[in-house]
Design an enzyme around this catalytic site. Structure first.
Site, PDB file in Angstrom:
ATOM      1  N   GLU A   7       0.893  -1.172   0.000  1.00 23.80           N
ATOM      2  CA  GLU A   7       0.000   0.000   0.000  1.00 23.80           C
ATOM      3  C   GLU A   7       0.918   1.206   0.000  1.00 23.80           C
ATOM      4  O   GLU A   7       1.105   1.882   1.004  1.00 23.80           O
ATOM      5  CB  GLU A   7      -0.920   0.014   1.220  1.00 23.80           C
ATOM      6  CG  GLU A   7      -1.909   1.181   1.161  1.00 23.80           C
ATOM      7  CD  GLU A   7      -2.768   1.325   2.396  1.00 23.80           C
ATOM      8  OE1 GLU A   7      -3.066   0.329   3.054  1.00 23.80           O
ATOM      9  OE2 GLU A   7      -3.124   2.473   2.705  1.00 23.80           O
ATOM     10  N   HIS A   9       2.151   4.617  -1.888  1.00 21.81           N
ATOM     11  CA  HIS A   9       1.513   5.578  -2.784  1.00 21.81           C
ATOM     12  C   HIS A   9       2.496   6.385  -3.596  1.00 21.81           C
ATOM     13  O   HIS A   9       3.622   6.629  -3.185  1.00 21.81           O
ATOM     14  CB  HIS A   9       0.584   6.473  -1.990  1.00 21.81           C
ATOM     15  CG  HIS A   9      -0.496   5.698  -1.314  1.00 21.81           C
ATOM     16  ND1 HIS A   9      -1.399   4.936  -2.010  1.00 21.81           N
ATOM     17  CD2 HIS A   9      -0.803   5.526  -0.007  1.00 21.81           C
ATOM     18  CE1 HIS A   9      -2.222   4.348  -1.161  1.00 21.81           C
ATOM     19  NE2 HIS A   9      -1.879   4.673   0.063  1.00 21.81           N
ATOM     20  N   PHE A  22     -10.548  19.451 -13.061  1.00 22.05           N
ATOM     21  CA  PHE A  22     -11.993  19.212 -12.981  1.00 22.05           C
ATOM     22  C   PHE A  22     -12.554  19.472 -11.582  1.00 22.05           C
ATOM     23  O   PHE A  22     -13.733  19.294 -11.334  1.00 22.05           O
ATOM     24  CB  PHE A  22     -12.325  17.779 -13.413  1.00 22.05           C
ATOM     25  CG  PHE A  22     -12.058  17.567 -14.866  1.00 22.05           C
ATOM     26  CD1 PHE A  22     -13.016  17.890 -15.819  1.00 22.05           C
ATOM     27  CD2 PHE A  22     -10.838  17.072 -15.295  1.00 22.05           C
ATOM     28  CE1 PHE A  22     -12.767  17.712 -17.167  1.00 22.05           C
ATOM     29  CE2 PHE A  22     -10.574  16.886 -16.643  1.00 22.05           C
ATOM     30  CZ  PHE A  22     -11.544  17.204 -17.580  1.00 22.05           C
ATOM     31  N   HIS A 168      -9.265   0.849  -0.734  1.00 17.98           N
ATOM     32  CA  HIS A 168      -8.531   1.876   0.014  1.00 17.98           C
ATOM     33  C   HIS A 168      -9.495   2.976   0.461  1.00 17.98           C
ATOM     34  O   HIS A 168     -10.470   3.263  -0.225  1.00 17.98           O
ATOM     35  CB  HIS A 168      -7.433   2.455  -0.886  1.00 17.98           C
ATOM     36  CG  HIS A 168      -6.491   3.361  -0.183  1.00 17.98           C
ATOM     37  ND1 HIS A 168      -6.694   4.720  -0.071  1.00 17.98           N
ATOM     38  CD2 HIS A 168      -5.348   3.101   0.487  1.00 17.98           C
ATOM     39  CE1 HIS A 168      -5.705   5.252   0.623  1.00 17.98           C
ATOM     40  NE2 HIS A 168      -4.873   4.291   0.978  1.00 17.98           N
ATOM     41  N   ASP A 295       2.091   1.839   3.824  1.00 18.15           N
ATOM     42  CA  ASP A 295       1.357   3.084   3.569  1.00 18.15           C
ATOM     43  C   ASP A 295       2.317   4.258   3.398  1.00 18.15           C
ATOM     44  O   ASP A 295       2.041   5.377   3.833  1.00 18.15           O
ATOM     45  CB  ASP A 295       0.330   3.381   4.673  1.00 18.15           C
ATOM     46  CG  ASP A 295      -0.752   4.366   4.213  1.00 18.15           C
ATOM     47  OD1 ASP A 295      -0.834   4.635   3.003  1.00 18.15           O
ATOM     48  OD2 ASP A 295      -1.491   4.874   5.074  1.00 18.15           O
TER      49      ASP A 295
END
Ligand code: CA
Length: 335
Positions: A7, A9, A22, A168, A295
């Site tokens: 996990e 990132h 957006f 997640h 993480d």
């Protein structure tokens, strides 16, 4: 003992900017909340910088390989046809970065949940073209949980390709945030943390995984594998109660809730290095259903190797959790 963590990132500025285009800038926020968000992005540079931030940390912790995933999903405000394009670009960029260090990184695809058929195709492209080893999904899509039938093609494809879907957390629905986590007794920073990484978004993913089970998706796709971080997001401790409350007579499912959980769900620590949790989860799920995760960069513990190596588990159990399960489930082979 080889360590594979999953996990972990990653971000690329081109994808953040495409996504942000957006998302209209939010109205002026109170200083308390701005400071809170600033504190949350203090590891920002490590999301982007592989050579000078990520690899030195991995080496210091004896992590052989990280499975990289984008830190947040493509915003659900992005129109479907744009989301398809941005995800494709995001996965291409991730594949390029992995190719620079193929023995140190693997990848989870980012999918355009706005268009489930295109998402399934993108997953297949990433697995076949880039050898990505699954996908990571976060939160819900426009207030729709992924147990809803329109998302079925994604999970059907994941099962067919034999790759896991990692569930997640993401920011929770603002109505739920207000109702459960705000109070005149504490400020916005506490409310924000309570609703997100402090508790709320973990509860949210735990419910999401339970919804997947309750939907009967594992009766239709018995080979589907789900990964749930943070020691299963509060669910494992409640399995006996869930079995008592939701017998197959009530749910119409083939099995008890805990049977699906122990068979189709794989749990990781996500950097919560608690020996009690480790021993409990191994006892409950078996060492063959625990994967390892840090993480990074949000959590950067300095005992990644020692926590597992010095635990009370057998050597065989440690090897499974450290790398054996990841190699089997994510097809990282090599051995
Ligand atoms: Ca995370």
């Amino acid at each position: 003992m080889k360590l594979i963590t999953l996990e972990e990132h990653f971000l690329d500025k081109r994808i953040s900017e495409a996504n942000d285009a957006f998302n209209p800038p939010s109205p002026e926020q109170p200083k308390e909340l701005q400071d809170f968000y600033k504190s949350r992005i203090r590891f920002g540079q490590a999301l982007f910088d592989i050579k000078d931030k990520r690899l030195p940390y991995m080496d210091s912790q004896r992590i052989s390989m990280q499975v990289l995933s984008y830190t947040s999903p493509i915003s659900d405000k992005v129109p479907a046809h744009e989301a398809v394009k941005i995800c494709r670009q995001a996965n291409d960029i991730l594949a390029e970065r992995i190719a620079e260090y193929p023995d140190r990184f693997a990848g989870f695809a980012t999918l355009p949940m706005a268009d489930p058929k295109a998402a399934a195709d993108e997953l297949e492209r990433c697995v076949k073209e880039y050898h990505f080893c699954g996908t990571l999904v976060a939160g819900q899509y426009q207030e729709h949980f992924y147990d809803e039938p329109q998302f079925f093609p994604i999970f059907e494809r994941a099962e067919k390709l034999d790759v896991p879907v990692s569930f997640h957390p993401a920011l929770i629905n603002p109505r739920i945030q207000d109702f459960y986590f705000t109070s005149p007794n504490w400020g916005l920073a506490v409310a924000g943390q309570f609703a997100s990484a402090g508790y709320g978004w973990h509860m949210d993913v735990g419910i999401h995984v339970l919804r997947m089970i309750m939907s009967g998706i594992f009766d239709k796709l018995p080979g589907l594998k789900i990964i749930s971080g943070h020691w299963g997001e509060l669910v494992p401790a409640f399995l006996e109660r869930l079995d008592y409350m939701f017998s197959p007579e009530i749910t119409g499912l083939k099995k008890n809730i805990s049977e699906y959980y122990k068979e189709n769900v794989y749990v990781t620590p996500s950097g919560i290095f608690s020996s009690m949790q480790l021993e409990y989860l191994v006892k409950l799920m078996g060492a063959d259903h625990i994967l390892y995760a840090v993480d990074f960069p949000y959590i950067q513990p300095d005992n990644v190797y020692e926590f597992l190596d010095e635990s009370n588990l057998t050597r065989e159990q440690k090897e499974l959790i450290a790398h054996g399960n990841a190699e089997r489930i994510l097809h990282l082979g090599g051995n």
